[in-house]
Design an enzyme around this catalytic site. Sequence first.
Site, PDB file in Angstrom:
ATOM      1  N   CYS A  73       0.844  -1.199   0.000  1.00 30.97           N
ATOM      2  CA  CYS A  73       0.000   0.000   0.000  1.00 30.97           C
ATOM      3  C   CYS A  73       0.881   1.251   0.000  1.00 30.97           C
ATOM      4  O   CYS A  73       1.933   1.281   0.647  1.00 30.97           O
ATOM      5  CB  CYS A  73      -0.980  -0.001   1.161  1.00 30.97           C
ATOM      6  N   GLU A  74       0.428   2.234  -0.741  1.00 29.69           N
ATOM      7  CA  GLU A  74       1.244   3.433  -0.883  1.00 29.69           C
ATOM      8  C   GLU A  74       1.151   4.345   0.337  1.00 29.69           C
ATOM      9  O   GLU A  74       1.909   5.297   0.456  1.00 29.69           O
ATOM     10  CB  GLU A  74       0.878   4.197  -2.158  1.00 29.69           C
ATOM     11  N   HIS A  75       0.241   4.048   1.254  1.00 30.99           N
ATOM     12  CA  HIS A  75       0.120   4.904   2.436  1.00 30.99           C
ATOM     13  C   HIS A  75       1.046   4.472   3.562  1.00 30.99           C
ATOM     14  O   HIS A  75       1.493   5.304   4.342  1.00 30.99           O
ATOM     15  CB  HIS A  75      -1.335   4.924   2.926  1.00 30.99           C
ATOM     16  N   HIS A  76       1.288   3.181   3.680  1.00 30.79           N
ATOM     17  CA  HIS A  76       2.124   2.671   4.781  1.00 30.79           C
ATOM     18  C   HIS A  76       3.266   1.796   4.289  1.00 30.79           C
ATOM     19  O   HIS A  76       4.055   1.309   5.095  1.00 30.79           O
ATOM     20  CB  HIS A  76       1.269   1.853   5.758  1.00 30.79           C
ATOM     21  N   GLN A  80      -5.692  -0.462  -3.579  1.00 26.46           N
ATOM     22  CA  GLN A  80      -6.390  -1.576  -4.226  1.00 26.46           C
ATOM     23  C   GLN A  80      -7.351  -1.112  -5.320  1.00 26.46           C
ATOM     24  O   GLN A  80      -7.486  -1.756  -6.359  1.00 26.46           O
ATOM     25  CB  GLN A  80      -7.143  -2.374  -3.152  1.00 26.46           C
ATOM     26  N   HIS A  84      -5.040  -6.062   4.020  1.00 32.22           N
ATOM     27  CA  HIS A  84      -4.040  -4.998   4.036  1.00 32.22           C
ATOM     28  C   HIS A  84      -3.264  -5.041   5.342  1.00 32.22           C
ATOM     29  O   HIS A  84      -3.861  -4.944   6.413  1.00 32.22           O
ATOM     30  CB  HIS A  84      -4.735  -3.638   3.881  1.00 32.22           C
ATOM     31  N   CYS A 117      -1.589  -2.887   6.697  1.00 29.70           N
ATOM     32  CA  CYS A 117      -1.747  -1.681   7.511  1.00 29.70           C
ATOM     33  C   CYS A 117      -3.015  -1.740   8.351  1.00 29.70           C
ATOM     34  O   CYS A 117      -3.152  -0.999   9.316  1.00 29.70           O
ATOM     35  CB  CYS A 117      -1.735  -0.429   6.629  1.00 29.70           C
TER      36      CYS A 117
HETATM   37 ZN   LIG Z   1      -1.944   1.276   4.146  1.00 24.77          ZN
END
Ligand SMILES: [Zn+2]
Length: 206
Positions: free
Chosen positions: A97-100, A138, A166, A168
């Site tokens: 995931c690009e956030h975490h 996703q 995920h 995260c």
């Molecule tokens: Zn994430």
Amino acid sequence: MVHDHEDPEDGDIVASPPKIPVPEEVADAIRTLIRWAGDDPGREGLLDTPQRVARAWKEYCAGYEEDPAHHLSRVFEEVGGYDDIVLLNGIPFQSHCEHHMAPITGKASIAYLPKDRVVGISKLARVLHGFARRLQVQERLTAQVADCIWERLQPQGVAVVIEATHGCMTARGVRTPGVGMVTSRMMGVFRDDERSRQEVLKLMGY
Ligand SMILES: [Zn+2]
């Protein structure tokens, strides 16, 4: 290709791409992260970790080195009158995931209804992995796989359903292991015709 650039013709200034770090810079960054986590990068068990992590991330993100659409460049136009759904069901994949930068682990089901072109079935999985091996969300992964097949094969319909957990969510934050997220993109007949959509979803096991 890693970075998108504005079309120079629309007058925007084109930024030069960020420079690729040398391996020693990457190792330093990972040592910093280890210290941030609370451990000692000089401890014996962690000595080779920065190099290992650097190599691992090149693999996790190998999709940046390729154009997934390229896998669909060899098409077969002799389909022998076949005019039914082609489905590759439950393809396991891994993304981040690009956030975490946490792992996304899941399965994708990819179907299309050919018009006059088919591809080798393994190519659908290659398209998936080409987009998955990047920093992703996703929803975008689902859309990119579907759009790529739609543009390259110009079929009557495309259906992509992705189910994933995920890291995260499972390992941090709300800590809810076992909860899967489902995303789908339906195009052509699978979007416009309820019966076709039901048929493909049933074949996928939904
Ligand atoms: Zn994430």
